[in-house]
Scaffold this motif. Structure first.
Motif, PDB file in Angstrom:
ATOM      1  N   SER A 110       0.829  -1.213   0.000  1.00 49.78           N
ATOM      2  CA  SER A 110       0.000   0.000   0.000  1.00 49.78           C
ATOM      3  C   SER A 110       0.864   1.264   0.000  1.00 49.78           C
ATOM      4  CB  SER A 110      -0.873   0.013   1.255  1.00 49.78           C
ATOM      5  OG  SER A 110      -1.455   1.288   1.413  1.00 49.78           O
ATOM      6  N   ILE A 111       0.487   2.220  -0.848  1.00 51.36           N
ATOM      7  CA  ILE A 111       1.209   3.499  -0.819  1.00 51.36           C
ATOM      8  C   ILE A 111       0.281   4.624  -0.341  1.00 51.36           C
ATOM      9  CG2 ILE A 111       3.032   2.941  -2.490  1.00 51.36           C
ATOM     10  CD1 ILE A 111       1.294   4.459  -4.614  1.00 51.36           C
ATOM     11  N   THR A 112      -0.787   4.237   0.369  1.00 53.90           N
ATOM     12  CA  THR A 112      -1.733   5.233   0.878  1.00 53.90           C
ATOM     13  C   THR A 112      -1.046   6.335   1.708  1.00 53.90           C
ATOM     14  OG1 THR A 112      -3.528   3.656   0.809  1.00 53.90           O
ATOM     15  CG2 THR A 112      -3.809   5.488   2.307  1.00 53.90           C
ATOM     16  N   THR A 122       0.778  21.050   3.155  1.00 47.49           N
ATOM     17  CA  THR A 122       2.187  21.440   3.350  1.00 47.49           C
ATOM     18  C   THR A 122       3.025  21.062   2.124  1.00 47.49           C
ATOM     19  OG1 THR A 122       1.886  21.038   5.700  1.00 47.49           O
ATOM     20  CG2 THR A 122       4.145  21.300   4.966  1.00 47.49           C
ATOM     21  N   MET A 123       2.663  19.939   1.493  1.00 47.69           N
ATOM     22  CA  MET A 123       3.418  19.501   0.311  1.00 47.69           C
ATOM     23  C   MET A 123       2.938  20.210  -0.959  1.00 47.69           C
ATOM     24  SD  MET A 123       5.624  17.260   1.404  1.00 47.69           S
ATOM     25  CE  MET A 123       6.166  15.932   0.342  1.00 47.69           C
ATOM     26  N   CYS A 124       1.655  20.558  -1.008  1.00 44.03           N
ATOM     27  CA  CYS A 124       1.079  21.094  -2.264  1.00 44.03           C
ATOM     28  C   CYS A 124       1.132  22.612  -2.365  1.00 44.03           C
ATOM     29  CB  CYS A 124      -0.398  20.735  -2.382  1.00 44.03           C
ATOM     30  SG  CYS A 124      -0.737  19.000  -2.402  1.00 44.03           S
ATOM     31  N   LEU A 259      19.383  11.775  -3.353  1.00 42.28           N
ATOM     32  CA  LEU A 259      20.098  12.720  -4.216  1.00 42.28           C
ATOM     33  C   LEU A 259      19.152  13.610  -5.013  1.00 42.28           C
ATOM     34  CD1 LEU A 259      23.076  10.430  -5.316  1.00 42.28           C
ATOM     35  CD2 LEU A 259      23.033  12.175  -3.520  1.00 42.28           C
ATOM     36  N   HIS A 260      17.925  13.121  -5.317  1.00 45.43           N
ATOM     37  CA  HIS A 260      17.004  13.980  -6.091  1.00 45.43           C
ATOM     38  C   HIS A 260      16.505  15.175  -5.278  1.00 45.43           C
ATOM     39  CE1 HIS A 260      12.790  12.000  -5.084  1.00 45.43           C
ATOM     40  NE2 HIS A 260      13.440  12.384  -4.006  1.00 45.43           N
ATOM     41  N   ASP A 261      16.775  15.153  -3.956  1.00 45.99           N
ATOM     42  CA  ASP A 261      16.366  16.291  -3.112  1.00 45.99           C
ATOM     43  C   ASP A 261      17.376  17.440  -3.156  1.00 45.99           C
ATOM     44  OD1 ASP A 261      14.308  14.670  -2.250  1.00 45.99           O
ATOM     45  OD2 ASP A 261      15.129  14.309  -0.253  1.00 45.99           O
ATOM     46  N   TRP A 262      18.537  17.227  -3.828  1.00 51.59           N
ATOM     47  CA  TRP A 262      19.623  18.195  -3.701  1.00 51.59           C
ATOM     48  C   TRP A 262      20.142  18.639  -5.065  1.00 51.59           C
ATOM     49  CZ3 TRP A 262      20.114  19.737   1.238  1.00 51.59           C
ATOM     50  CH2 TRP A 262      19.608  18.886   2.223  1.00 51.59           C
ATOM     51  N   LYS A 322      16.391  17.810  -8.090  1.00 53.31           N
ATOM     52  CA  LYS A 322      16.383  17.623  -9.540  1.00 53.31           C
ATOM     53  C   LYS A 322      16.296  16.135  -9.855  1.00 53.31           C
ATOM     54  CE  LYS A 322      19.548  18.828 -13.343  1.00 53.31           C
ATOM     55  NZ  LYS A 322      18.537  19.116 -14.342  1.00 53.31           N
ATOM     56  N   GLU A 323      15.454  15.763 -10.816  1.00 50.61           N
ATOM     57  CA  GLU A 323      15.520  14.411 -11.379  1.00 50.61           C
ATOM     58  C   GLU A 323      16.483  14.503 -12.554  1.00 50.61           C
ATOM     59  OE1 GLU A 323      14.338  12.136  -9.720  1.00 50.61           O
ATOM     60  OE2 GLU A 323      12.565  12.861  -8.675  1.00 50.61           O
ATOM     61  N   ARG A 324      17.339  13.482 -12.739  1.00 50.88           N
ATOM     62  CA  ARG A 324      18.455  13.596 -13.695  1.00 50.88           C
ATOM     63  C   ARG A 324      18.435  12.515 -14.768  1.00 50.88           C
ATOM     64  NH1 ARG A 324      20.148  15.098  -8.474  1.00 50.88           N
ATOM     65  NH2 ARG A 324      21.064  17.172  -8.509  1.00 50.88           N
TER      66      ARG A 324
HETATM   67  C1  LIG Z   1       9.721  12.605  -6.832  1.00 58.20           C
HETATM   68  O1  LIG Z   1       9.685  11.502  -5.997  1.00 58.20           O
HETATM   69  C2  LIG Z   1       8.428  10.995  -5.777  1.00 58.20           C
HETATM   70  C3  LIG Z   1       7.783  11.211  -4.572  1.00 58.20           C
HETATM   71  C4  LIG Z   1       8.406  11.925  -3.486  1.00 58.20           C
HETATM   72  C5  LIG Z   1       7.644  12.706  -2.630  1.00 58.20           C
HETATM   73  C6  LIG Z   1       8.224  13.371  -1.585  1.00 58.20           C
HETATM   74  C7  LIG Z   1       9.562  13.230  -1.381  1.00 58.20           C
HETATM   75  O2  LIG Z   1      10.174  13.853  -0.325  1.00 58.20           O
HETATM   76  C8  LIG Z   1      10.346  12.450  -2.202  1.00 58.20           C
HETATM   77  O3  LIG Z   1      11.667  12.353  -1.950  1.00 58.20           O
HETATM   78  C9  LIG Z   1       9.768  11.780  -3.242  1.00 58.20           C
HETATM   79  O4  LIG Z   1       6.562  10.714  -4.345  1.00 58.20           O
HETATM   80  C10 LIG Z   1       5.927   9.997  -5.301  1.00 58.20           C
HETATM   81  C11 LIG Z   1       4.650   9.483  -5.032  1.00 58.20           C
HETATM   82  C12 LIG Z   1       4.007   8.743  -5.980  1.00 58.20           C
HETATM   83  O5  LIG Z   1       2.790   8.264  -5.688  1.00 58.20           O
HETATM   84  C13 LIG Z   1       4.561   8.467  -7.200  1.00 58.20           C
HETATM   85  C14 LIG Z   1       5.813   8.960  -7.474  1.00 58.20           C
HETATM   86  O6  LIG Z   1       6.355   8.711  -8.641  1.00 58.20           O
HETATM   87  C15 LIG Z   1       6.516   9.736  -6.534  1.00 58.20           C
HETATM   88  C16 LIG Z   1       7.819  10.247  -6.772  1.00 58.20           C
HETATM   89  O7  LIG Z   1       8.418  10.005  -7.829  1.00 58.20           O
END
Ligand SMILES: COc1c(-c2ccc(O)c(O)c2)oc2cc(O)cc(O)c2c1=O
Ligand code: SAM
Length: 357
Positions: A110-112, A122-124, A259-262, A322-324
């Motif tokens: 589950s990824i709920t 906070t994320m959006c 690493l994608h966070d930096w 960054k995604e690379r």
């Molecule tokens: C971009 O990475 C993805 C995240 C994510 C969210 C928050 C973070 O702090 C991360 O380091 C990564 O979350 C999701 C969630 C999904 O349901 C699908 C995804 O593809 C992703 C990410 O790729």
């Protein structure tokens, strides 16, 4: 008058496209609402396809909402979150799809919690200020522009958000562990010790320790993450610290969704600290990176590449990350003093990179 550059037919097509884009947020809200109502769990509990009347009854939807709920379900079926089939008597019945299986609360994969985190204000909220952010000379990321502080500071100050963040990440780690331990176990074979840098609540480390009892596992993360951990499992060590200062020594370092966070310079610094923590390649030293390689997807499902691009905007907005693509990874690895790497595209839109000193 300037010549018209597009045909009327093209503009009519474009009109539908722009409308579709402007309604994109409604897809997220449909997902959020299905989680809030627990539709997937009700379907699972029922054990067989369910009629609309059975679904509304199980979900306690009042009669005044039957008609809008019917329309809501029609959209969810179109989005392939649920499926609908007609049985022999002609009754329409709803069923789970692979996507809704991931939204079940008590399933191993589950990824709920991750979806709940992603859809939290906070994320959006900072994605709402991208326009003003692009125009402003402000040097930080959109999250900092909006909240006045970075996401790790907010997580350190707000226990509720810290918990939601760590639970979201942990649910992804459970999903990834299931896939890694079935399709690329060899990545961990022969290792004596692994340190999971930025390992959060330790799901990956525990799963590695469980699958390979000979591997000594350490979870390394910021003190506010390690200090609030309630169930520290025996056999796994937990260390609080800063990966920009130093990393605990081990055979291999795991960096999942780090690493994608930096930005590039920060990635080079993190990798240099990781390189100092591992032995030479001849003695089994390596870094294991689980992240995206832009352009590389294992399944060409409808929106894999689009999802990668949206993930890039997500990490840009939240972290200055960054995604690379492979070329960008290659340059970072060389700058950090590594000589060789192997990429396995194993997880839909994500890959495992084994990086050697
Ligand atoms: C971009 O990475 C993805 C995240 C994510 C969210 C928050 C973070 O702090 C991360 O380091 C990564 O979350 C999701 C969630 C999904 O349901 C699908 C995804 O593809 C992703 C990410 O790729
Ligand atoms: C996106 S989360 C990934 C968590 C985990 N690796 C996973 O994939 O589920 C990034 C993690 O890095 C940690 N982190 C951030 N800055 C750090 C630092 N300077 N030193 C150590 N960990 C850090 C965060 O606390 C968080 O747990």
């Amino acid at each position: 008058m300037a010549e018209m550059e597009f045909t009327t037919a093209e503009l009519v097509e474009a009109h539908a496209q722009v409308w579709n884009l402007s309604f994109g947020y409604l897809k997220s809200m449909c997902l959020k609402c299905s989680l809030e109502l627990g539709i997937a769990d009700v379907l699972k509990k029922h054990g067989k396809p369910m009629e609309l009347s059975e679904l509304t009854s199980a979900l306690s939807v009042p009669p005044s909402k039957f008609e809008p709920f019917d329309r809501f379900m029609t959209t969810l079926v179109h989005l392939e979150l649920f499926a609908k089939k007609q049985d022999d008597s002609g009754a329409k019945k709803y069923m789970l799809t692979p996507a809704s299986h991931l939204l079940l609360k008590d399933e191993a994969m589950s990824i709920t919690p991750l979806i709940t985190l992603l859809l939290d204000p906070t994320m959006c909220d900072s994605s709402n200020v991208l326009g003003p952010w692009f125009k402003s000379p402000y040097k930080g990321n959109p999250f900092e522009f909006y909240f006045g502080k970075g996401i790790w500071d907010v997580a350190g100050e707000k226990p509720q958000f810290n918990k939601m963040f760590n639970e979201g990440m942990a649910s992804d780690s459970k999903f990834v562990c299931n896939v890694v331990m079935t399709s690329c176990r060899d990545v961990f074979k022969g290792l004596k010790s692994v340190v999971d840098v930025g390992g959060g609540t330790g799901i990956m480390a525990r799963s590695i320790a469980h699958a390979f009892p000979g591997i000594k596992c350490t979870v390394f993360d910021l003190p506010h993450v390690i200090d609030t951990m309630e169930d520290q499992q025996p056999g796994v060590a937990y260390v609080g610290g800063d990966m920009f200062a130093s990393v605990p020594h081990a055979n291999a370092v795991l960096l999942k969704w780090i690493l994608h966070d930096w930005n590039n310079e920060e990635c080079v610094k993190i990798l240099q600290r990781c390189k100092e923590a591992i032995p030479p390649r001849a003695d089994g030293g390596k870094i294991i990176i689980i992240d995206m390689v832009i352009g590389a997807v294992t399944n060409k499902h409808v929106c894999a590449e689009e999802t990668q691009l949206l993930c890039d905007l997500l990490v840009m907005s939240l972290y200055s990350g960054k995604e690379r693509n492979e070329r960008e990874w290659h340059n970072i690895f060389l700058s950090a003093g590594f000589t060789d790497y192997k990429i396995t595209h194993f997880l839909g839109i994500r890959s495992i990179i084994e990086l050697y000193p």
